[in-house]
Design a protein around this motif. Structure first.
Motif, PDB file in Angstrom:
ATOM      1  N   GLN A  36       0.829  -1.199   0.000  1.00 35.00           N
ATOM      2  CA  GLN A  36       0.000   0.000   0.000  1.00 35.00           C
ATOM      3  C   GLN A  36       0.870   1.258   0.000  1.00 35.00           C
ATOM      4  OE1 GLN A  36      -2.754   0.223   3.242  1.00 35.00           O
ATOM      5  NE2 GLN A  36      -3.669   2.123   2.544  1.00 35.00           N
ATOM      6  N   LYS A  37       1.955   1.250   0.785  1.00 38.69           N
ATOM      7  CA  LYS A  37       2.860   2.409   0.801  1.00 38.69           C
ATOM      8  C   LYS A  37       3.511   2.607  -0.559  1.00 38.69           C
ATOM      9  CE  LYS A  37       4.115   2.693   5.675  1.00 38.69           C
ATOM     10  NZ  LYS A  37       5.218   2.642   6.646  1.00 38.69           N
ATOM     11  N   LEU A  38       3.898   1.509  -1.215  1.00 41.32           N
ATOM     12  CA  LEU A  38       4.503   1.616  -2.546  1.00 41.32           C
ATOM     13  C   LEU A  38       3.514   2.200  -3.548  1.00 41.32           C
ATOM     14  CD1 LEU A  38       6.494  -1.742  -2.797  1.00 41.32           C
ATOM     15  CD2 LEU A  38       7.439   0.567  -2.676  1.00 41.32           C
ATOM     16  N   GLU A  39       2.265   1.756  -3.488  1.00 41.51           N
ATOM     17  CA  GLU A  39       1.249   2.291  -4.391  1.00 41.51           C
ATOM     18  C   GLU A  39       1.014   3.778  -4.136  1.00 41.51           C
ATOM     19  OE1 GLU A  39      -0.295   0.956  -7.027  1.00 41.51           O
ATOM     20  OE2 GLU A  39       0.975  -0.824  -6.752  1.00 41.51           O
ATOM     21  N   GLU A  40       0.999   4.174  -2.869  1.00 43.71           N
ATOM     22  CA  GLU A  40       0.819   5.593  -2.535  1.00 43.71           C
ATOM     23  C   GLU A  40       1.992   6.423  -3.056  1.00 43.71           C
ATOM     24  OE1 GLU A  40       0.251   5.801   1.686  1.00 43.71           O
ATOM     25  OE2 GLU A  40      -1.727   4.867   1.593  1.00 43.71           O
ATOM     26  N   ALA A  41       3.212   5.869  -2.940  1.00 39.71           N
ATOM     27  CA  ALA A  41       4.395   6.595  -3.435  1.00 39.71           C
ATOM     28  C   ALA A  41       4.341   6.734  -4.951  1.00 39.71           C
ATOM     29  CB  ALA A  41       5.666   5.864  -3.003  1.00 39.71           C
ATOM     30  N   LYS A  42       3.927   5.674  -5.647  1.00 38.88           N
ATOM     31  CA  LYS A  42       3.811   5.752  -7.112  1.00 38.88           C
ATOM     32  C   LYS A  42       2.766   6.779  -7.516  1.00 38.88           C
ATOM     33  CE  LYS A  42       5.139   0.991  -8.215  1.00 38.88           C
ATOM     34  NZ  LYS A  42       4.644  -0.305  -8.726  1.00 38.88           N
ATOM     35  N   THR A  43       1.653   6.784  -6.811  1.00 36.47           N
ATOM     36  CA  THR A  43       0.592   7.752  -7.108  1.00 36.47           C
ATOM     37  C   THR A  43       1.081   9.174  -6.878  1.00 36.47           C
ATOM     38  OG1 THR A  43      -1.089   6.126  -6.465  1.00 36.47           O
ATOM     39  CG2 THR A  43      -1.778   8.419  -6.545  1.00 36.47           C
ATOM     40  N   GLN A  86       4.151  10.217  -6.986  1.00 37.16           N
ATOM     41  CA  GLN A  86       5.139  10.537  -8.013  1.00 37.16           C
ATOM     42  C   GLN A  86       4.440  10.908  -9.328  1.00 37.16           C
ATOM     43  OE1 GLN A  86       7.803   7.343  -8.976  1.00 37.16           O
ATOM     44  NE2 GLN A  86       9.198   8.666 -10.116  1.00 37.16           N
ATOM     45  N   LEU A  87       3.412  10.155  -9.695  1.00 38.00           N
ATOM     46  CA  LEU A  87       2.667  10.478 -10.916  1.00 38.00           C
ATOM     47  C   LEU A  87       2.001  11.844 -10.833  1.00 38.00           C
ATOM     48  CD1 LEU A  87       0.995   7.041 -11.769  1.00 38.00           C
ATOM     49  CD2 LEU A  87       2.731   8.240 -13.118  1.00 38.00           C
ATOM     50  N   ASN A 136       2.990  14.373  -9.016  1.00 39.55           N
ATOM     51  CA  ASN A 136       4.059  15.385  -9.085  1.00 39.55           C
ATOM     52  C   ASN A 136       4.522  15.599 -10.524  1.00 39.55           C
ATOM     53  OD1 ASN A 136       4.097  15.988  -6.360  1.00 39.55           O
ATOM     54  ND2 ASN A 136       5.671  14.459  -5.884  1.00 39.55           N
ATOM     55  N   GLU A 137       4.612  14.509 -11.295  1.00 41.77           N
ATOM     56  CA  GLU A 137       5.026  14.620 -12.701  1.00 41.77           C
ATOM     57  C   GLU A 137       3.975  15.369 -13.515  1.00 41.77           C
ATOM     58  OE1 GLU A 137       5.883  10.675 -14.066  1.00 41.77           O
ATOM     59  OE2 GLU A 137       7.704  10.517 -12.852  1.00 41.77           O
TER      60      GLU A 137
END
Length: 85
Positions: free
Chosen positions: A69-76, A78-79, A81-82
């Motif tokens: 869940q933390k990894l998914e939140e970080a990916k979201t 990052q997206l 921010n991009e």
């Protein structure tokens, strides 16, 4: 680790020790021959082992889901921010 966690861990250890001691005393006091006491002793050890294994497996699964869940939140994040850039 907070003080509440420390107390909970101590409580869990104490109740485990009391339960094992009660089981040992009840097997020793059990009327019957050594074969019956040995059978109940082995069953008790197996139950303790299975309980520890199950609790570890449940904890590991919960930690794994938490990490994913933390990894998914970080990916979201990052997206997002991009997209803002």
């Amino acid at each position: 680790m907070g003080s509440q966690d420390k107390y909970w861990l101590n409580y869990a250890k104490l109740t485990f020790i009391i339960a094992v001691a009660a089981m040992i005393i009840s097997i020793v006091m059990l009327p019957g021959d050594l074969l019956i006491k040995g059978y109940y002793s082995i069953c008790s050890l197996f139950l303790i082992s299975a309980t520890i294994t199950l609790s570890k497996a449940v904890r590991d699964e919960a930690e794994s889901k938490k990490l994913l869940q933390k990894l998914e939140e970080a990916k979201t994040a990052q997206l997002l921010n991009e997209l803002d850039d």
